[in-house]
Scaffold this motif. Structure first.
Motif, PDB file in Angstrom:
ATOM      1  N   ILE A  28     -77.846 -70.472 -36.684  1.00 27.14           N
ATOM      2  CA  ILE A  28     -77.283 -70.290 -35.659  1.00 27.14           C
ATOM      3  C   ILE A  28     -77.340 -71.721 -35.224  1.00 27.14           C
ATOM      4  CG2 ILE A  28     -78.381 -70.076 -33.162  1.00 27.14           C
ATOM      5  CD1 ILE A  28     -79.689 -67.316 -34.614  1.00 27.14           C
ATOM      6  N   ALA A  29     -76.612 -72.410 -33.704  1.00 28.68           N
ATOM      7  CA  ALA A  29     -76.712 -73.246 -33.863  1.00 28.68           C
ATOM      8  C   ALA A  29     -76.813 -73.119 -31.876  1.00 28.68           C
ATOM      9  CB  ALA A  29     -75.909 -74.140 -34.360  1.00 28.68           C
ATOM     10  N   ASP A  30     -77.005 -74.217 -31.216  1.00 26.18           N
ATOM     11  CA  ASP A  30     -76.899 -74.027 -29.401  1.00 26.18           C
ATOM     12  C   ASP A  30     -75.610 -74.196 -29.198  1.00 26.18           C
ATOM     13  OD1 ASP A  30     -79.409 -73.654 -29.500  1.00 26.18           O
ATOM     14  OD2 ASP A  30     -80.379 -75.114 -29.468  1.00 26.18           O
ATOM     15  N   VAL A  31     -74.955 -73.602 -28.254  1.00 29.55           N
ATOM     16  CA  VAL A  31     -74.019 -73.897 -27.964  1.00 29.55           C
ATOM     17  C   VAL A  31     -73.789 -74.577 -26.107  1.00 29.55           C
ATOM     18  CG1 VAL A  31     -71.487 -73.615 -27.328  1.00 29.55           C
ATOM     19  CG2 VAL A  31     -72.508 -72.448 -29.162  1.00 29.55           C
ATOM     20  N   GLU A  32     -73.783 -76.113 -26.009  1.00 33.04           N
ATOM     21  CA  GLU A  32     -73.985 -76.399 -24.987  1.00 33.04           C
ATOM     22  C   GLU A  32     -72.677 -76.665 -24.028  1.00 33.04           C
ATOM     23  OE1 GLU A  32     -77.983 -77.634 -23.382  1.00 33.04           O
ATOM     24  OE2 GLU A  32     -79.280 -78.243 -26.312  1.00 33.04           O
ATOM     25  N   VAL A  33     -72.648 -75.271 -23.411  1.00 33.25           N
ATOM     26  CA  VAL A  33     -70.921 -75.378 -22.482  1.00 33.25           C
ATOM     27  C   VAL A  33     -71.089 -74.376 -21.511  1.00 33.25           C
ATOM     28  CG1 VAL A  33     -69.752 -76.393 -24.654  1.00 33.25           C
ATOM     29  CG2 VAL A  33     -69.988 -74.210 -23.872  1.00 33.25           C
ATOM     30  N   THR A  34     -70.546 -74.916 -20.644  1.00 35.78           N
ATOM     31  CA  THR A  34     -70.987 -74.278 -19.098  1.00 35.78           C
ATOM     32  C   THR A  34     -69.422 -73.166 -19.201  1.00 35.78           C
ATOM     33  OG1 THR A  34     -71.107 -75.528 -17.937  1.00 35.78           O
ATOM     34  CG2 THR A  34     -70.955 -73.820 -16.888  1.00 35.78           C
ATOM     35  N   ILE A  35     -70.196 -72.107 -18.848  1.00 36.37           N
ATOM     36  CA  ILE A  35     -69.464 -71.047 -19.758  1.00 36.37           C
ATOM     37  C   ILE A  35     -69.215 -70.216 -18.223  1.00 36.37           C
ATOM     38  CG2 ILE A  35     -68.688 -68.623 -20.256  1.00 36.37           C
ATOM     39  CD1 ILE A  35     -70.238 -69.937 -22.674  1.00 36.37           C
ATOM     40  N   LYS A  36     -68.102 -70.131 -17.037  1.00 41.17           N
ATOM     41  CA  LYS A  36     -67.875 -68.806 -16.018  1.00 41.17           C
ATOM     42  C   LYS A  36     -68.179 -67.363 -16.392  1.00 41.17           C
ATOM     43  CE  LYS A  36     -65.325 -70.919 -12.182  1.00 41.17           C
ATOM     44  NZ  LYS A  36     -64.089 -70.656 -11.903  1.00 41.17           N
ATOM     45  N   THR A  37     -69.453 -66.874 -15.815  1.00 43.81           N
ATOM     46  CA  THR A  37     -70.152 -65.462 -16.361  1.00 43.81           C
ATOM     47  C   THR A  37     -68.235 -64.896 -15.784  1.00 43.81           C
ATOM     48  OG1 THR A  37     -71.869 -65.795 -15.027  1.00 43.81           O
ATOM     49  CG2 THR A  37     -71.151 -63.597 -15.414  1.00 43.81           C
ATOM     50  N   PRO A  38     -67.382 -63.949 -16.557  1.00 45.08           N
ATOM     51  CA  PRO A  38     -66.512 -63.659 -16.593  1.00 45.08           C
ATOM     52  C   PRO A  38     -66.435 -61.981 -15.456  1.00 45.08           C
ATOM     53  CG  PRO A  38     -67.175 -62.706 -18.639  1.00 45.08           C
ATOM     54  CD  PRO A  38     -68.867 -63.984 -17.871  1.00 45.08           C
ATOM     55  N   ALA A  39     -65.558 -61.688 -14.396  1.00 46.74           N
ATOM     56  CA  ALA A  39     -65.290 -60.696 -13.965  1.00 46.74           C
ATOM     57  C   ALA A  39     -66.793 -60.288 -12.927  1.00 46.74           C
ATOM     58  CB  ALA A  39     -64.533 -60.118 -14.831  1.00 46.74           C
ATOM     59  N   THR A  40     -67.314 -60.628 -12.826  1.00 43.97           N
ATOM     60  CA  THR A  40     -68.812 -59.845 -12.273  1.00 43.97           C
ATOM     61  C   THR A  40     -68.117 -59.156 -11.591  1.00 43.97           C
ATOM     62  OG1 THR A  40     -69.887 -62.462 -12.632  1.00 43.97           O
ATOM     63  CG2 THR A  40     -70.897 -60.945 -10.919  1.00 43.97           C
ATOM     64  N   GLY A 100     -70.303 -50.216 -10.754  1.00 36.21           N
ATOM     65  CA  GLY A 100     -71.468 -50.276  -9.500  1.00 36.21           C
ATOM     66  C   GLY A 100     -73.249 -49.839  -9.595  1.00 36.21           C
ATOM     67  N   TYR A 101     -73.051 -51.208 -10.410  1.00 38.87           N
ATOM     68  CA  TYR A 101     -74.230 -52.448 -11.201  1.00 38.87           C
ATOM     69  C   TYR A 101     -74.116 -53.125 -10.354  1.00 38.87           C
ATOM     70  CZ  TYR A 101     -76.368 -49.203 -15.103  1.00 38.87           C
ATOM     71  OH  TYR A 101     -76.577 -48.630 -15.741  1.00 38.87           O
ATOM     72  N   LEU A 102     -75.375 -53.730  -9.875  1.00 34.84           N
ATOM     73  CA  LEU A 102     -75.207 -54.978  -9.400  1.00 34.84           C
ATOM     74  C   LEU A 102     -75.793 -55.945 -10.697  1.00 34.84           C
ATOM     75  CD1 LEU A 102     -75.188 -56.207  -6.138  1.00 34.84           C
ATOM     76  CD2 LEU A 102     -77.614 -56.023  -6.299  1.00 34.84           C
ATOM     77  N   ILE A 103     -74.364 -57.058 -10.975  1.00 31.00           N
ATOM     78  CA  ILE A 103     -74.344 -57.612 -12.258  1.00 31.00           C
ATOM     79  C   ILE A 103     -75.557 -59.251 -12.160  1.00 31.00           C
ATOM     80  CG2 ILE A 103     -73.505 -59.106 -14.307  1.00 31.00           C
ATOM     81  CD1 ILE A 103     -73.828 -55.423 -13.393  1.00 31.00           C
ATOM     82  N   ASP A 104     -76.533 -59.629 -12.370  1.00 28.57           N
ATOM     83  CA  ASP A 104     -77.197 -60.543 -12.568  1.00 28.57           C
ATOM     84  C   ASP A 104     -77.412 -61.740 -13.808  1.00 28.57           C
ATOM     85  OD1 ASP A 104     -79.265 -59.325 -13.625  1.00 28.57           O
ATOM     86  OD2 ASP A 104     -80.247 -58.992 -11.956  1.00 28.57           O
ATOM     87  N   GLY A 105     -76.684 -61.380 -14.822  1.00 26.63           N
ATOM     88  CA  GLY A 105     -77.024 -61.350 -16.213  1.00 26.63           C
ATOM     89  C   GLY A 105     -75.998 -61.131 -16.957  1.00 26.63           C
ATOM     90  N   PHE A 106     -75.523 -62.092 -17.675  1.00 24.90           N
ATOM     91  CA  PHE A 106     -74.280 -61.951 -18.518  1.00 24.90           C
ATOM     92  C   PHE A 106     -74.271 -62.795 -19.581  1.00 24.90           C
ATOM     93  CE2 PHE A 106     -70.940 -64.518 -20.355  1.00 24.90           C
ATOM     94  CZ  PHE A 106     -70.069 -63.512 -20.565  1.00 24.90           C
ATOM     95  N   ALA A 107     -75.106 -62.212 -21.145  1.00 20.47           N
ATOM     96  CA  ALA A 107     -75.163 -63.224 -22.625  1.00 20.47           C
ATOM     97  C   ALA A 107     -73.558 -63.237 -23.116  1.00 20.47           C
ATOM     98  CB  ALA A 107     -76.010 -61.912 -23.067  1.00 20.47           C
TER      99      ALA A 107
END
Ligand SMILES: [Zn+2]
Ligand SMILES: [Zn+2]
Length: 131
Positions: free
Chosen positions: A87-99, A107-114
């Motif tokens: 496993i390696a780290d990926v340090e890039v910025t990814i926009k949270t898709p389609a929140t 109907g959920y309030l989305i506050d996270g994404f993996a």
């Protein structure tokens, strides 16, 4: 004296996190045990969960793998080698898709994404026989 011992135990456990790179608790214990056989498994597990609750380490849950610990507490993603499981780290910025869309659809309030990436690490790509 007890406090000093605890500090030392924490230091070696933290060192294991850095050296082993995303180890499982069992791997951390193996590393610590080799150097300090007197440190118990329970201590290692307790210190690791202390690290995660105090923000010194992250708990990383990846598909098909035991929980791992990460000393890199900056926001980052992981890439997983399909061959060797590294496993390696990926340090890039990814926009949270389609929140918003996701939120509207469930109907959920989305506050996270993996997100988790898969691929073949450079070592495995070179040594093609392993896949
Ligand atoms: Zn690999
Ligand atoms: Zn990481």
């Amino acid at each position: 004296m007890a406090a000093e011992r605890q500090t030392k135990q924490k230091a070696i456990i933290y060192e294991a996190l850095k050296t082993l790179d995303h180890p499982t608790a069992t791997e951390v214990y193996g590393y610590v045990h080799e150097r300090y056989p007197s440190v118990s498994r329970a201590t290692v597990f307790r210190v690791l969960s202390g690290f995660s609750s105090s923000g010194r380490a992250l708990e990383v849950r990846l598909a098909g793998s035991d929980m791992r610990y990460d000393y890199n507490v900056n926001e980052h993603y992981h890439v997983h080698c399909r061959c060797c499981g590294k496993i390696a780290d990926v340090e890039v910025t990814i926009k949270t898709p389609a929140t918003k869309t996701v939120s509207e659809s469930c109907g959920y309030l989305i506050d996270g994404f993996a997100a988790e990436f898969f691929g073949i690490c450079p070592a495995c790509a070179e040594n093609k026989s392993c896949c």
